[in-house]
Motif scaffolding. Structure first.
Motif, mmCIF file in Angstrom:
data_model
loop_
_atom_site.group_PDB
_atom_site.id
_atom_site.type_symbol
_atom_site.label_atom_id
_atom_site.label_comp_id
_atom_site.label_asym_id
_atom_site.label_seq_id
_atom_site.Cartn_x
_atom_site.Cartn_y
_atom_site.Cartn_z
ATOM 1 N N TYR A 86 39.345 12.297 54.899
ATOM 2 C CA TYR A 86 38.370 13.098 55.636
ATOM 3 C C TYR A 86 39.061 13.888 56.748
ATOM 4 O O TYR A 86 40.047 13.426 57.318
ATOM 5 C CB TYR A 86 37.323 12.185 56.310
ATOM 6 N N TYR A 93 37.912 15.648 60.427
ATOM 7 C CA TYR A 93 36.886 15.831 61.451
ATOM 8 C C TYR A 93 37.423 16.739 62.548
ATOM 9 O O TYR A 93 38.634 16.799 62.795
ATOM 10 C CB TYR A 93 36.504 14.496 62.102
ATOM 11 N N LEU A 110 32.372 13.600 66.635
ATOM 12 C CA LEU A 110 33.183 14.110 65.536
ATOM 13 C C LEU A 110 32.270 14.805 64.524
ATOM 14 O O LEU A 110 31.206 14.294 64.181
ATOM 15 C CB LEU A 110 33.922 12.962 64.837
ATOM 16 N N LEU A 158 32.222 16.539 60.606
ATOM 17 C CA LEU A 158 32.949 16.495 59.343
ATOM 18 C C LEU A 158 33.219 17.906 58.820
ATOM 19 O O LEU A 158 32.300 18.711 58.655
ATOM 20 C CB LEU A 158 32.134 15.707 58.312
ATOM 21 N N TYR A 212 35.912 16.582 52.972
ATOM 22 C CA TYR A 212 36.301 15.253 52.550
ATOM 23 C C TYR A 212 36.666 15.269 51.079
ATOM 24 O O TYR A 212 36.262 16.169 50.328
ATOM 25 C CB TYR A 212 35.218 14.214 52.840
ATOM 26 N N GLN A 254 37.148 12.466 47.740
ATOM 27 C CA GLN A 254 36.987 11.097 47.236
ATOM 28 C C GLN A 254 38.077 10.731 46.230
ATOM 29 O O GLN A 254 38.285 9.546 45.943
ATOM 30 C CB GLN A 254 35.622 10.939 46.560
ATOM 31 N N ASP A 302 30.066 19.339 57.127
ATOM 32 C CA ASP A 302 29.036 20.048 57.886
ATOM 33 C C ASP A 302 29.511 21.375 58.470
ATOM 34 O O ASP A 302 28.695 22.248 58.766
ATOM 35 C CB ASP A 302 28.538 19.151 59.028
ATOM 36 N N GLY A 324 32.941 4.041 48.566
ATOM 37 C CA GLY A 324 31.913 3.100 48.164
ATOM 38 C C GLY A 324 31.785 1.890 49.063
ATOM 39 O O GLY A 324 31.021 0.980 48.769
ATOM 40 N N THR A 325 32.511 1.884 50.166
ATOM 41 C CA THR A 325 32.433 0.726 51.064
ATOM 42 C C THR A 325 31.472 0.961 52.222
ATOM 43 O O THR A 325 31.416 0.171 53.149
ATOM 44 C CB THR A 325 33.829 0.383 51.624
ATOM 45 N N GLY A 326 30.753 2.074 52.166
ATOM 46 C CA GLY A 326 29.745 2.330 53.189
ATOM 47 C C GLY A 326 30.304 2.614 54.558
ATOM 48 O O GLY A 326 29.610 2.478 55.563
ATOM 49 N N GLY A 327 31.544 2.997 54.629
ATOM 50 C CA GLY A 327 32.125 3.330 55.929
ATOM 51 C C GLY A 327 32.988 2.229 56.517
ATOM 52 O O GLY A 327 33.621 2.418 57.558
ATOM 53 N N TYR A 328 33.020 1.078 55.870
ATOM 54 C CA TYR A 328 33.891 0.013 56.361
ATOM 55 C C TYR A 328 35.332 0.355 56.013
ATOM 56 O O TYR A 328 35.623 0.915 54.980
ATOM 57 C CB TYR A 328 33.504 -1.328 55.724
ATOM 58 N N TYR A 331 37.381 2.374 57.627
ATOM 59 C CA TYR A 331 37.865 3.698 58.027
ATOM 60 C C TYR A 331 39.114 3.522 58.883
ATOM 61 O O TYR A 331 39.152 2.680 59.769
ATOM 62 C CB TYR A 331 36.813 4.380 58.893
ATOM 63 N N PHE A 358 41.788 6.006 61.159
ATOM 64 C CA PHE A 358 42.036 7.343 61.688
ATOM 65 C C PHE A 358 43.511 7.548 61.981
ATOM 66 O O PHE A 358 44.238 6.607 62.353
ATOM 67 C CB PHE A 358 41.264 7.554 62.996
ATOM 68 N N GLY A 359 43.949 8.795 61.840
ATOM 69 C CA GLY A 359 45.236 9.190 62.364
ATOM 70 C C GLY A 359 45.110 9.431 63.862
ATOM 71 O O GLY A 359 44.002 9.375 64.420
#
Lengths: 114, 111
Positions: free
Chosen positions: A33, A35, A43, A45, A48, A50, A59, A97-101, A103, A105-106
């Motif tokens: 992703y 941002y 942040l 988006l 992204y 997949q 957005d 598919g993990t619903g955001g778990y 994540y 970041f750099g």
């Protein structure tokens, strides 16, 4: 150690020039992703991806472009069409598919256009 | 209504104080909820996930009220090192993991 590397940390460009921000991960994550963060803002988006060779607009995609030729890499190009490119850019990756778990970041690239 | 709304802050509190942050989200179909911490000019880092049953991690307690679409974070016995911006984060409905970030609430803990 696994992680995400963004480079450079600081970037200065003249107005009207395209610039490419690098994002590399060795976490074996399929999803990546981009941002953008402006002062005092959350942040937002930009794009992204997949899976390799596929990506979707977020957005605020206007004035930006991306590619995903390798799983590890997701570079972002800020084009001259982006009206206000000065911002803090953050790349992230996750397992889809993990619903955001999960994540990660750099450390971000701070772009200043003069 | 914005997708994720937070108290604007800033919150200026003395060491040892208890401080609470609130957040509301607009999409009732959201399934995952988080609090992230962001230090000045750094990337956001996950502080804790938020579950319907409520969860606690040391001095930090997170609560979720799905009926009200409301999330909270309570910090007890605040430390100088807690000074940061706290971001309320919700997953985007129907996405494979895209997250929506609130604008954040800035906390400043003073000696």
């Amino acid at each position: 150690d696994g992680g995400i590397t963004q480079s450079p940390k600081y970037l200065f460009r003249k107005e009207g020039q395209n610039v490419t921000l690098s994002c590399e991960q060795n976490l074996n994550h399929d999803a990546m992703y981009w941002y953008r963060q402006d002062p005092g803002q959350g942040l937002r988006l930009i794009y992204y991806s997949q899976i390799v060779n596929d990506f979707q607009k977020g957005d605020i995609a206007e004035g930006y472009s991306v590619s995903r030729e390798k799983k590890e890499s997701f570079p972002l190009t800020v084009t001259s069409a982006q009206k206000n490119p000065t911002a803090f850019y953050l790349c992230a990756s996750s397992i889809p598919g993990t619903g955001g778990y999960g994540y990660t970041f750099g450390s971000g690239t701070r772009l200043t256009v003069v | 209504r914005k997708e994720v709304e937070q108290d604007p802050g800033p919150f200026n509190v003395p060491e040892g104080a208890t401080v609470a942050f609130n957040c509301t989200y607009s999409n009732s179909a959201s399934q995952s909820f988080f609090w992230y911490r962001q230090d000045c000019r750094k990337e956001p880092k996950l502080l804790m996930s938020v579950y319907s049953s409520g969860n606690e991690d040391g001095r930090f307690t997170a609560q979720l009220n799905r009926a009200s679409q409301y999330i909270s974070l309570l910090i007890r016995d605040s430390k100088l090192s807690d000074s940061a911006t706290y971001l309320c984060v919700v997953n985007r409905e129907g996405s494979q993991g895209n997250l929506i970030f609130g604008k954040g609430t800035k906390l400043s803990v003073k000696p």
